[in-house]
Design an enzyme around this catalytic site. Structure first.
Site, PDB file in Angstrom:
ATOM      1  CG  HIS A  11      -2.897  -0.856  -7.094  1.00 34.84           C
ATOM      2  ND1 HIS A  11      -3.355  -0.133  -6.026  1.00 34.84           N
ATOM      3  CD2 HIS A  11      -2.825  -2.140  -6.668  1.00 34.84           C
ATOM      4  CE1 HIS A  11      -3.570  -0.940  -5.003  1.00 34.84           C
ATOM      5  NE2 HIS A  11      -3.255  -2.175  -5.366  1.00 34.84           N
ATOM      6  NE  ARG A  46      -4.195  -1.633   0.211  1.00 38.92           N
ATOM      7  CZ  ARG A  46      -4.255  -2.757  -0.499  1.00 38.92           C
ATOM      8  NH1 ARG A  46      -3.253  -3.079  -1.298  1.00 38.92           N
ATOM      9  NH2 ARG A  46      -5.303  -3.552  -0.415  1.00 38.92           N
TER      10      ARG A  46
END
Length: 309
Positions: A272, A224
């Site tokens: 991502h 993250r």
């Protein structure tokens, strides 16, 4: 049986179709803000808007379409006291291992330097890194972290792992707890972040901790964006203490056009994609767990709300 489905990307039709095939006894209801929805037995979602929370009051369990839980746990006590179940592997471990292995080898074999040379028309062989000095440290030794470790071990790199609680893994030097983090970082040439995002791990990789890495270290973050203090990382890359980074996650996504990372050639950026959810495998996994819950059987991958994963 009714399943409430929410997709932040709005692409719901393939999910409805696959649920109809893999869990035909269920009716799938797509959430739409403002629409009247009859009570549902289960919810399948990832990054739900706050307006959806009212529809969760009567569900028996909430299924997440990813491995992390930070996107829903941020709502705290507004969530019903039911199991929150994240995805297990569901095809993500091999993707994560591919991504990390690529960037480890790219840095180790100096392919980034060779690409730079090629752009300038330079033909020159560069000094190779010594494998015995090229330690790789993986932060987070869950299913995905162990997938990366298993992929790296055959290459003969010294592999280290850091986790919240003690672990023992053949061929891996293991560290655990805050008291060993400094020792772990100071001996790590390539740092791979695969931690869950919790209040304890938010901004864990700040200037002080990143500075513990040896000169010329490299960072790979596939967990993250909130784990990394981005201005601190940028400063350490520009100073030369950190040679570069491969980042797949960011504190704000999509990464804003004005973000300085775009202008730093030593920081690789991907949108991502290190481990994308494989829809069919994910639904197959959720269908099996729903049937188990209906039969009163225990299921795996239930989120521990106190730990945050």
């Amino acid at each position: 049986m009714r399943i409430l489905l929410h997709r932040a990307d709005g692409v719901t039709e393939p999910w409805v179709r696959d649920f109809a095939e893999l869990l035909p006894e269920a009716e799938v209801v797509v959430w739409q803000e403002g629409a009247s929805i009859a009570p549902c037995d289960y919810a399948v979602l990832w990054m739900p808007p706050e307006a959806l929370l009212a529809e969760l009051a009567q569900v028996k369990a909430i299924f997440l379409t990813g491995a992390g839980a930070d996107a829903i746990l941020k709502y705290g006590d507004a969530l019903p006291p039911v199991p929150i179940i994240r995805l297990g592997d569901a095809g993500m471990a091999i993707q994560m291992a591919e991504y990390v292995t690529y960037f480890v080898l790219r840095y180790f074999r100096r392919f980034d330097d060779y690409e730079q040379q090629a752009r300038s028309g330079t033909w020159a062989q560069l000094a190779q890194h010594r494998k015995e000095d090229f330690s790789i440290g993986v932060m987070g030794m869950g299913v995905l972290g162990m997938g990366v470790i298993d992929a790296l071990l055959p290459f003969g790199f010294p592999v280290r792992g850091w986790s919240r609680s003690p672990k023992q893994v053949d061929g891996v030097q293991c560290f655990s707890g805050a008291e060993s983090l400094g020792e772990f970082l100071s001996g790590t040439r390539v740092l791979v972040c695969m931690l869950p995002l919790t209040p304890d791990t938010h901004n864990l990789l700040d200037r002080a901790r990143l500075s513990l890495l040896p000169q010329g270290a490299y960072l790979i973050n596939v967990a993250r964006g909130g784990h990394v203090a981005e201005p601190d990382l940028l400063a350490l890359v520009r100073s030369g203490h950190i040679a570069g980074a491969a980042l797949d996650v960011f504190s704000e996504e999509p990464l804003p056009a004005a973000h300085p990372f775009w202008d730093e050639p030593r920081i690789g950026i991907t949108p991502h994609i290190s481990a994308l959810t494989i829809r069919t495998e994910s639904i197959r996994q959720m269908a099996g767990k729903i049937r188990a819950l209906e039969n009163g059987e225990p299921v795996a991958d239930v989120v521990d709300r106190t730990r945050g994963y």
